[in-house]
Design a protein around this motif. Structure first.
Motif: not given
Length: 232
Positions: A114-137
């Protein structure tokens, strides 16, 4: 000072958890948005009374709550739709974090290059508390796409993968995005006693692959998959 709320039943505790995850405001403000009396909501969250089916369906519609989880505690709190920008919960906090989407970066849940690009072309919004609950930073997360069927039924083809790039240490049993040469793969990983690494597919049609010394020199761990969701 207000007394802390006490949930008498597991269901009431889960109901309270939904409010804290999707909004975090006090019960009165949340109840006003729902169009019900705060004392009625309080009765549900304490376990003094039970809501009717219309209340439960409203939670599913508004917040993408998984009713199986709400009623039984089994499964995930939210359906994958929770992660879609156009289905953010009503009254969501302005502190939602915007994760970059790398539309031309794909992790193969299979064997293709799979080719790998470099630049973001959009965003997806999440509640940071939800991500922290998944063990993420949350600040270290980004979104890429899964292609292929080797991680089915866990991760369907076309899923958006939320990848925590701060977690680059191989952790046995974790689903991780790794680069090996020109390939970008999403696999379960297992470090063996001999120092080699097994890449394991959840689809039993694919045999495990072992990275030998030559491949390990090319190994790059992108991060751990902390969540995934399907998009239209």
């Amino acid at each position: 000072m207000a007394r802390p709320s006490v949930s008498k039943t597991p269901f009431a505790e889960r109901l309270t958890s939904v409010r804290m995850h999707v909004d975090g405001r006090d019960r009165k403000a949340f109840a006003e948005d729902l169009g019900i009396n705060a004392e009625t909501l309080g009765g549900y969250e304490r376990g003094d009374s039970l809501p009717d089916q219309w209340f439960l369906l409203d939670y599913k519609k508004r917040f993408s709550v998984n009713l199986d989880w709400l009623l039984t505690g089994e499964g995930e709190m939210f359906h994958p739709a929770y992660g879609r920008p156009h289905t953010l919960p009503m009254g969501a906090s302005p502190a939602m974090i915007r994760l970059p989407i790398y539309g031309d970066v794909h992790a193969a849940a299979g064997l293709s290059s799979i080719p790998v690009g470099e630049l973001a072309d959009g965003v997806m919004s999440f509640d940071p508390r939800f991500l922290r609950d998944q063990g993420a930073v949350p600040e270290k997360c980004s979104v890429i796409w899964a292609h292929g069927d080797s991680m089915m039924p866990t991760i369907p083809d076309g899923s958006a993968l939320i990848v925590d790039r701060s977690q680059t240490e191989v952790k046995n049993g974790s689903i991780m995005v790794i680069g090996v040469g020109d390939d970008l793969l999403v696999k379960r990983v297992r470090r063996r006693l001999d120092g080699l690494i097994d890449l394991i597919s959840d689809n039993s049609a694919y045999a495990p692959e072992t990275l030998g010394p030559a491949s390990l020199q090319q190994l790059r761990v992108v991060g751990r998959v902390v969540y995934f969701c399907r998009t239209p």
